[in-house]
Design an enzyme around this catalytic site. Structure first.
Site, PDB file in Angstrom:
ATOM      1  N   CYS A  58       0.916  -1.184  -0.081  1.00  0.00           N
ATOM      2  CA  CYS A  58      -0.071  -0.033   0.096  1.00  0.00           C
ATOM      3  C   CYS A  58       0.926   1.151   0.061  1.00  0.00           C
ATOM      4  O   CYS A  58       1.613   1.495  -0.974  1.00  0.00           O
ATOM      5  CB  CYS A  58      -0.919   0.036   1.187  1.00  0.00           C
ATOM      6  SG  CYS A  58      -2.614   1.009   0.928  1.00  0.00           S
ATOM      7  N   HIS A  59       0.891   1.989   0.870  1.00  0.00           N
ATOM      8  CA  HIS A  59       1.531   3.305   1.103  1.00  0.00           C
ATOM      9  C   HIS A  59       2.992   3.139   1.603  1.00  0.00           C
ATOM     10  O   HIS A  59       3.763   3.952   1.726  1.00  0.00           O
ATOM     11  CB  HIS A  59       0.807   4.204   1.943  1.00  0.00           C
ATOM     12  CG  HIS A  59      -0.415   5.020   1.282  1.00  0.00           C
ATOM     13  ND1 HIS A  59      -1.629   4.122   1.215  1.00  0.00           N
ATOM     14  CD2 HIS A  59      -0.681   6.137   0.892  1.00  0.00           C
ATOM     15  CE1 HIS A  59      -2.322   5.145   0.463  1.00  0.00           C
ATOM     16  NE2 HIS A  59      -1.826   6.242   0.196  1.00  0.00           N
TER      17      HIS A  59
END
Length: 177
Positions: A106-107
Site C-alpha cells: 500500500c503506502h
C-alpha cells in the site's frame, strides 16, 4: 526466521499488519513488532481506530542484524510518520544493504523512497505513490503483487488490502529462499 514488522506508534492499517503476521506464523517463523516508541501500536481500519498491538522492540538504532527479513505494512499515516524518522529510515535501508528481503504494501513504499532504495527497481504500491516512486528512480507498475530481484535484496510489493492473499503468498515464498 525472525521477521521484523516496522510500524509507527499509530496509523498502521490493521489488516495489512495482521494478515502478513498470520502468514509469517503459518510459515513457522517468528514475527516481531518493531516501532519507534514503546507500548502499543494503534492500528486503523482506514480512518477509524481499530485494535492495539504490543511492541516487541523499540527502534533505538540500527538493529536490522537480528532479523532475517522486513515487512512494511501500510496505512497512510504509518509510512508517512516513519519516513520522517531517521532511525526508521536507516533501519529499513540496512535490510537492503545486507541483502535481506523486504515486503511492503500500500503506502509503505513511501519509506522505501525516503531510504533511497527504489532506484533501478520495479515495484507497485497504492497508485498515489507512482510519481514519488518514479521521481526516486524506480519503475511503478499497477499489479496485484510484484517481486523485484534487482539489486542484492529481493523486494515484494502490493497495492492494497484486496491484494493481501497474493502479497502474503509471494513474500513467504521469497523469504523462504
Amino acid at each position: 526466521m525472525r521477521i521484523a514488522f516496522l510500524t509507527a506508534p499509530e496509523g498502521v492499517e490493521e489488516v495489512e499488519l495482521t494478515r502478513p503476521w498470520k502468514a509469517v506464523l503459518g510459515a513457522g517463523w517468528t514475527p516481531r513488532l518493531v516501532s519507534t516508541e514503546a507500548g502499543e501500536v494503534q492500528a486503523m481500519r482506514h480512518l477509524d481506530k481499530a485494535g492495539t498491538y504490543p511492541v516487541d522492540r523499540v527502534l533505538t538504532g540500527r538493529t536490522d542484524e537480528s532479523f532475517d527479513a522486513l515487512v512494511l505494512p501500510g496505512g497512510v499515516a504509518n509510512p508517512d510518520a516513519l519516513r520522517m524518522n531517521g532511525t526508521a529510515v536507516d533501519f529499513t535501508r540496512g535490510f537492503f544493504e545486507a541483502g535481506r528481503p523486504v515486503a511492503a504494501i500500500c503506502h509503505a513504499p513511501w519509506l522505501l523512497v525516503e531510504a533511497d532504495v527504489v532506484r533501478g527497481r520495479t515495484l507497485t504500491s497504492w497508485p498515489s505513490l507512482a510519481t514519488d516512486i518514479r521521481n526516486a528512480g524506480g519503475t511503478w507498475v499497477d499489479e496485484e503483487v510484484h517481486v523485484c530481484r534487482a539489486g542484492s535484496s529481493p523486494l515484494v510489493t502490493s497495492r492494497k488490502p484486496d491484494d493481501l492473499d497474493a502479497f502474503c503468498e509471494a513474500f513467504v515464498t521469497v523469504f523462504a529462499g
